[in-house]
Write a protein that holds these residues in place. Structure first.
Motif, PDB file in Angstrom:
ATOM      1  N   UNK A 159       2.016 -16.379  -6.715  1.00 26.63           N
ATOM      2  CA  UNK A 159       2.329 -16.974  -5.410  1.00 26.63           C
ATOM      3  C   UNK A 159       2.056 -16.011  -4.264  1.00 26.63           C
ATOM      4  N   UNK A 160       2.347 -14.725  -4.464  1.00 31.67           N
ATOM      5  CA  UNK A 160       2.145 -13.737  -3.404  1.00 31.67           C
ATOM      6  C   UNK A 160       0.892 -12.892  -3.628  1.00 31.67           C
ATOM      7  N   UNK A 161       0.251 -13.055  -4.804  1.00 24.57           N
ATOM      8  CA  UNK A 161      -0.950 -12.295  -5.171  1.00 24.57           C
ATOM      9  C   UNK A 161      -0.680 -10.789  -5.134  1.00 24.57           C
ATOM     10  N   UNK A 162       0.484 -10.401  -5.612  1.00 21.07           N
ATOM     11  CA  UNK A 162       0.855  -8.992  -5.633  1.00 21.07           C
ATOM     12  C   UNK A 162       1.179  -8.553  -7.058  1.00 21.07           C
ATOM     13  N   UNK A 163       1.173  -7.251  -7.262  1.00 18.53           N
ATOM     14  CA  UNK A 163       1.525  -6.685  -8.553  1.00 18.53           C
ATOM     15  C   UNK A 163       3.041  -6.676  -8.703  1.00 18.53           C
ATOM     16  N   UNK A 164       3.527  -7.279  -9.766  1.00 18.86           N
ATOM     17  CA  UNK A 164       4.963  -7.295 -10.055  1.00 18.86           C
ATOM     18  C   UNK A 164       5.337  -6.140 -10.974  1.00 18.86           C
ATOM     19  N   UNK A 165       4.398  -5.820 -11.889  1.00 21.21           N
ATOM     20  CA  UNK A 165       4.649  -4.743 -12.853  1.00 21.21           C
ATOM     21  C   UNK A 165       3.318  -4.195 -13.345  1.00 21.21           C
ATOM     22  N   UNK A 166       3.278  -2.887 -13.580  1.00 19.87           N
ATOM     23  CA  UNK A 166       2.150  -2.257 -14.259  1.00 19.87           C
ATOM     24  C   UNK A 166       2.706  -1.171 -15.174  1.00 19.87           C
ATOM     25  N   UNK A 167       2.221  -1.133 -16.391  1.00 22.19           N
ATOM     26  CA  UNK A 167       2.714  -0.142 -17.339  1.00 22.19           C
ATOM     27  C   UNK A 167       2.402   1.271 -16.839  1.00 22.19           C
ATOM     28  N   UNK A 168       3.198   2.257 -17.250  1.00 22.11           N
ATOM     29  CA  UNK A 168       3.006   3.630 -16.771  1.00 22.11           C
ATOM     30  C   UNK A 168       1.590   4.171 -16.986  1.00 22.11           C
ATOM     31  N   UNK A 169       0.953   3.779 -18.078  1.00 20.22           N
ATOM     32  CA  UNK A 169      -0.420   4.234 -18.323  1.00 20.22           C
ATOM     33  C   UNK A 169      -1.334   3.806 -17.184  1.00 20.22           C
ATOM     34  N   UNK A 170      -1.218   2.563 -16.763  1.00 21.12           N
ATOM     35  CA  UNK A 170      -2.036   2.074 -15.661  1.00 21.12           C
ATOM     36  C   UNK A 170      -1.752   2.805 -14.364  1.00 21.12           C
ATOM     37  N   UNK A 171      -0.468   3.094 -14.115  1.00 20.53           N
ATOM     38  CA  UNK A 171      -0.111   3.829 -12.908  1.00 20.53           C
ATOM     39  C   UNK A 171      -0.723   5.226 -12.913  1.00 20.53           C
ATOM     40  N   UNK A 172      -0.751   5.847 -14.099  1.00 20.11           N
ATOM     41  CA  UNK A 172      -1.359   7.183 -14.202  1.00 20.11           C
ATOM     42  C   UNK A 172      -2.857   7.120 -13.964  1.00 20.11           C
ATOM     43  N   UNK A 173      -3.507   6.080 -14.503  1.00 24.42           N
ATOM     44  CA  UNK A 173      -4.949   5.931 -14.324  1.00 24.42           C
ATOM     45  C   UNK A 173      -5.292   5.771 -12.846  1.00 24.42           C
ATOM     46  N   UNK A 174      -4.524   4.967 -12.143  1.00 23.04           N
ATOM     47  CA  UNK A 174      -4.790   4.691 -10.729  1.00 23.04           C
ATOM     48  C   UNK A 174      -4.191   5.747  -9.801  1.00 23.04           C
ATOM     49  N   UNK A 175      -3.447   6.678 -10.384  1.00 25.15           N
ATOM     50  CA  UNK A 175      -2.813   7.758  -9.623  1.00 25.15           C
ATOM     51  C   UNK A 175      -1.920   7.198  -8.502  1.00 25.15           C
ATOM     52  N   UNK A 176      -1.045   6.311  -8.909  1.00 28.56           N
ATOM     53  CA  UNK A 176      -0.130   5.681  -7.961  1.00 28.56           C
ATOM     54  C   UNK A 176       1.165   5.349  -8.684  1.00 28.56           C
ATOM     55  N   UNK A 177       2.059   4.625  -8.036  1.00 30.44           N
ATOM     56  CA  UNK A 177       3.299   4.201  -8.681  1.00 30.44           C
ATOM     57  C   UNK A 177       3.533   2.720  -8.393  1.00 30.44           C
ATOM     58  N   UNK A 178       4.511   2.160  -9.066  1.00 29.67           N
ATOM     59  CA  UNK A 178       4.720   0.709  -8.989  1.00 29.67           C
ATOM     60  C   UNK A 178       5.073   0.258  -7.576  1.00 29.67           C
ATOM     61  N   UNK A 179       5.891   1.014  -6.878  1.00 25.99           N
ATOM     62  CA  UNK A 179       6.268   0.609  -5.535  1.00 25.99           C
ATOM     63  C   UNK A 179       5.065   0.580  -4.606  1.00 25.99           C
ATOM     64  N   UNK A 180       4.199   1.581  -4.718  1.00 28.61           N
ATOM     65  CA  UNK A 180       2.989   1.608  -3.895  1.00 28.61           C
ATOM     66  C   UNK A 180       2.096   0.417  -4.213  1.00 28.61           C
ATOM     67  N   UNK A 181       2.004   0.067  -5.485  1.00 27.18           N
ATOM     68  CA  UNK A 181       1.198  -1.085  -5.890  1.00 27.18           C
ATOM     69  C   UNK A 181       1.757  -2.370  -5.285  1.00 27.18           C
ATOM     70  N   UNK A 182       3.068  -2.521  -5.319  1.00 33.52           N
ATOM     71  CA  UNK A 182       3.694  -3.710  -4.739  1.00 33.52           C
ATOM     72  C   UNK A 182       3.454  -3.788  -3.236  1.00 33.52           C
ATOM     73  N   UNK A 183       3.536  -2.624  -2.574  1.00 36.99           N
ATOM     74  CA  UNK A 183       3.366  -2.586  -1.122  1.00 36.99           C
ATOM     75  C   UNK A 183       1.932  -2.879  -0.692  1.00 36.99           C
ATOM     76  N   UNK A 184       0.965  -2.661  -1.595  1.00 43.13           N
ATOM     77  CA  UNK A 184      -0.446  -2.904  -1.249  1.00 43.13           C
ATOM     78  C   UNK A 184      -0.740  -4.377  -1.039  1.00 43.13           C
ATOM     79  N   UNK A 185       0.001  -5.232  -1.694  1.00 44.12           N
ATOM     80  CA  UNK A 185      -0.290  -6.659  -1.604  1.00 44.12           C
ATOM     81  C   UNK A 185      -1.664  -6.971  -2.165  1.00 44.12           C
TER      82      UNK A 185
END
Length: 225
Positions: free
Chosen positions: A34-60
């Motif tokens: 509905x919002x086209x945003x990330x709700x969750x990403x496993x820690x491995x993915x966060x490490x690959x993208x060099x970011x964290x879940x909150x930053x991903x959510x804020x990106x929209x």
């Protein structure tokens, strides 16, 4: 089911994923449809993208444009949206896509698979889940995927030209791609050699073809040969 209860059920499902996500050979992503945003990403993915879940959510929605190659998105995003609209149980969409943490990094190929993860009280999809499995750089499939990507780019750039060819021109183009000479084409199509020559000239002009390679590539891309 009340909204709070729905939110609790979603949170429980995500929490269950978190318990095993580090043991899975793939990155796990939950998207809010509905919002086209990330709700969750496993820690491995966060490490690959060099970011964290909150930053991903804020990106929209900017998340998609920041990390993913748009050349493949044109192919798989419409298929995912169709799957969501049809809302069929157990359906999924698989696709190859390229990911990089920043513009200074090289693209890395991933094999992805997406399906509906959660539905609201009316049974309508609200979240989808994606598993993204990295493809080894040395794997032969990288070269094949690159060729497919180049072909898809070629198709999109030239589909208007192909649509402008007549039925007869497509027949002649097929034979040109197969390496038939003018006499052979005339015999097979039951037309004169002069007519074949006219078709060949018109086809080359329409395709802006400078060589037989250009003609063959076009015929192959549009499955004429």
């Amino acid at each position: 089911m009340s909204i709070p209860t729905m939110e609790m059920e979603l949170s429980t499902k995500i929490a269950q994923l978190e318990l095993v996500s580090e043991d899975l050979p793939a990155v796990v992503i939950i998207h809010n449809i509905l919002t086209q945003t990330v709700e969750y990403m496993s820690p491995w993915g966060q490490r690959i993208l060099r970011t964290n879940l909150q930053e991903l959510k804020d990106m929209g929605i900017a998340y998609f444009h920041r990390f993913f190659n748009p050349a493949e998105m044109d192919d798989y995003v419409p298929r995912i949206m169709q799957m969501i609209q049809e809302n069929k149980a157990r359906e999924f969409v698989s696709f190859f896509h390229q990911v990089r943490p920043s513009a200074d990094d090289e693209w890395q190929w991933y094999l992805g698979a997406t399906r509906i993860f959660f539905r609201d009280a009316d049974g309508l999809p609200t979240h989808c889940i994606t598993f993204a499995l990295p493809v080894e750089q040395a794997h032969y499939i990288n070269a094949k995927v690159n060729r497919l990507l180049e072909e898809n780019t070629f198709l999109r750039a030239n589909k208007h030209i192909f649509a402008g060819l007549t039925h007869r021109e497509k027949e002649v183009l097929t034979l040109m791609g197969l390496g038939r000479n003018t006499a052979e084409m005339a015999s097979q199509l039951n037309i004169s050699e002069k007519t074949v020559s006219t078709h060949r000239r018109n086809i080359k002009n329409k395709l802006h073809a400078q060589s037989s390679y250009d003609v063959t590539r076009f015929a192959q891309a549009f499955d004429l040969i």
